[in-house]
Design a protein around this motif. Structure first.
Motif, mmCIF file in Angstrom:
data_model
loop_
_atom_site.group_PDB
_atom_site.id
_atom_site.type_symbol
_atom_site.label_atom_id
_atom_site.label_comp_id
_atom_site.label_asym_id
_atom_site.label_seq_id
_atom_site.Cartn_x
_atom_site.Cartn_y
_atom_site.Cartn_z
ATOM 1 N N CYS A 152 0.852 -1.183 0.000
ATOM 2 C CA CYS A 152 0.000 0.000 0.000
ATOM 3 C C CYS A 152 0.892 1.237 0.000
ATOM 4 N N VAL A 153 0.480 2.244 -0.734
ATOM 5 C CA VAL A 153 1.299 3.438 -0.892
ATOM 6 C C VAL A 153 0.443 4.698 -0.804
ATOM 7 N N LEU A 154 1.113 5.796 -0.488
ATOM 8 C CA LEU A 154 0.502 7.126 -0.551
ATOM 9 C C LEU A 154 0.892 7.740 -1.878
ATOM 10 N N MET A 155 -0.091 8.304 -2.582
ATOM 11 C CA MET A 155 0.170 8.859 -3.903
ATOM 12 C C MET A 155 -0.187 10.340 -3.935
ATOM 13 N N ARG A 156 0.647 11.116 -4.610
ATOM 14 C CA ARG A 156 0.527 12.562 -4.620
ATOM 15 C C ARG A 156 -0.678 13.010 -5.448
ATOM 16 N N PRO A 157 -1.583 13.794 -4.857
ATOM 17 C CA PRO A 157 -2.724 14.318 -5.620
ATOM 18 C C PRO A 157 -2.297 15.476 -6.498
ATOM 19 N N SER A 158 -3.053 15.753 -7.552
ATOM 20 C CA SER A 158 -2.723 16.874 -8.425
ATOM 21 C C SER A 158 -2.948 18.202 -7.714
ATOM 22 N N ASP A 159 -3.886 18.213 -6.770
ATOM 23 C CA ASP A 159 -4.160 19.397 -5.965
ATOM 24 C C ASP A 159 -3.373 19.297 -4.664
ATOM 25 N N PRO A 160 -2.348 20.122 -4.460
ATOM 26 C CA PRO A 160 -1.499 20.001 -3.264
ATOM 27 C C PRO A 160 -2.242 20.270 -1.955
ATOM 28 N N SER A 161 -3.419 20.849 -2.022
ATOM 29 C CA SER A 161 -4.177 21.118 -0.799
ATOM 30 C C SER A 161 -4.921 19.889 -0.309
ATOM 31 N N LYS A 162 -4.977 18.851 -1.137
ATOM 32 C CA LYS A 162 -5.696 17.636 -0.767
ATOM 33 C C LYS A 162 -4.778 16.649 -0.050
ATOM 34 N N LEU A 163 -5.393 15.748 0.710
ATOM 35 C CA LEU A 163 -4.641 14.682 1.361
ATOM 36 C C LEU A 163 -4.109 13.712 0.323
ATOM 37 N N SER A 164 -3.026 13.043 0.657
ATOM 38 C CA SER A 164 -2.471 12.033 -0.250
ATOM 39 C C SER A 164 -3.484 10.913 -0.462
ATOM 40 N N TYR A 165 -3.488 10.376 -1.674
ATOM 41 C CA TYR A 165 -4.369 9.248 -1.971
ATOM 42 C C TYR A 165 -3.733 7.965 -1.434
ATOM 43 N N VAL A 166 -4.583 7.006 -1.093
ATOM 44 C CA VAL A 166 -4.117 5.710 -0.599
ATOM 45 C C VAL A 166 -4.466 4.653 -1.645
#
Length: 251
Positions: free
Chosen positions: A64-78
Motif C-alpha cells: 500500500c502506498v501514498l500517492m501525490r494528488p494533483s491538488d497540493p491542498s488535498k490529502l495524499s491518496y491511498v
C-alpha cells in the motif's frame, strides 16, 4: 510497415524517490482517553501520533502506498499496488493500482462512526506514474489497527469493501453499540455496562469524558437497579474486554 510496439516489462519492485514532503494526518484534536472502558483498550484517542518523512523504500505488488494528488491542498491518496511495469529500457515506470476511498470520497460521505484513519477498499482500478508515489503506508485490518500501541500517519485501517458505482459496502451489516446504535469508531471513548456488557458513549448517557474517567463501576439505565444489587453482593472483578455484537445495522 509500422514498427511493432515493444512490450512493456513487469518489474518486481520500484524504489520510491525521496521527497521533502512531510506527510501529516487528519486527526481530530486529542481528547482524554479511558482505556479500561474502551471497547478496544489498546487504542485510544490519546495514543501517540507521528508525522513522517517518506524515505527511499522498495514498493512491490501488494504494498500500500501514498500517492501525490494533483491538488497540493488535498490529502495524499491511498492505493494498493497491483502491478509495476516499465518500458524495455526500464524507464517510464507505471503502477497499476486499486484505490482506497476515504469516507468523504464515498457516495454517502463521512459519517459519525467513521474513524479518522478509515479507508474503504474500492473496485476502482487505475494506472499511474510511479513518480507520484510519496511513500509506503500500511492499511491494517480493523482488528489489528485497534491493537496498535501508537498510530502513525502512515497507518490506516479498512473494514469495508466499497462499490464505487453503486455506493454499496461489503459487509453491509456491522455491529452497533450504545443507545444511539452506531457502529464502533476507534477514535471515540466508550463506557461498558457491567450488566448487559453493551458499550456507551459518555455523551449519550449525559456524562463527560472526565466523569467517565473517574468511574469505578457503571450500569446503564436499564441495568441500574439489578446492577446495584449485584455490586453489593459480588466481589468478582468486571471483565472489561467483553464485546457485544448481537445488534447489527445495515450499511
Amino acid at each position: 510497415m509500422a514498427k511493432a510496439k515493444a512490450p512493456r516489462r513487469t518489474l518486481e519492485s520500484y524504489t520510491v524517490k525521496p521527497s521533502n514532503k512531510i506527510i501529516r494526518g487528519e486527526f481530530p484534536p486529542s481528547s482524554p482517553s479511558l482505556s479500561i472502558f474502551h471497547p478496544f483498550p489498546s487504542l485510544s484517542p490519546a495514543k501517540k501520533r507521528v508525522s513522517f518523512l517518506p524515505s527511499r523504500a522498495a514498493a512491490s505488488a501488494g504494498d500500500c502506498v501514498l500517492m501525490r494528488p494533483s491538488d497540493p491542498s488535498k490529502l495524499s491518496y491511498v492505493a494498493m499496488i497491483e502491478q509495476i511495469e516499465s518500458d524495455p529500457r526500464g524507464a517510464n515506470v507505471k503502477v497499476h493500482v486499486r484505490w482506497y476511498y476515504r469516507p468523504e470520497e464515498s457516495i454517502g460521505g463521512r459519517r459519525q462512526f467513521h474513524g479518522s484513519k478509515e479507508v474503504f477498499l474500492s473496485d476502482h482500478f487505475d494506472v499511474q506514474s510511479a513518480d507520484t508515489i510519496e511513500g509506503k503506508c500500511t492499511v491494517h485490518t480493523f482488528k489489528s489497527y485497534t491493537k496498535l500501541d501508537a498510530v502513525g500517519n502512515d497507518d490506516f485501517f479498512c473494514r469495508f469493501e466499497y462499490n464505487s458505482s453503486t455506493g454499496a459496502f461489503n459487509p453491509d451489516r456491522v455491529a452497533v453499540y450504545c443507545k444511539c446504535e452506531m457502529p464502533y469508531n476507534p477514535d471515540e471513548l466508550m463506557v461498558q455496562c457491567e450488566g448487559c456488557n453493551d458499550w456507551f458513549h459518555p455523551a449519550c448517557i449525559n456524562m463527560t469524558a472526565e466523569e467517565a474517567k473517574r468511574l469505578d463501576h457503571f450500569f446503564c439505565e436499564i441495568c441500574s437497579t439489578e446492577g446495584k444489587k449485584k455490586l453489593q453482593n459480588s466481589h468478582t472483578p468486571r471483565q472489561s474486554d467483553t464485546k457485544v455484537d448481537t445488534k447489527r445495522r445495515r450499511m
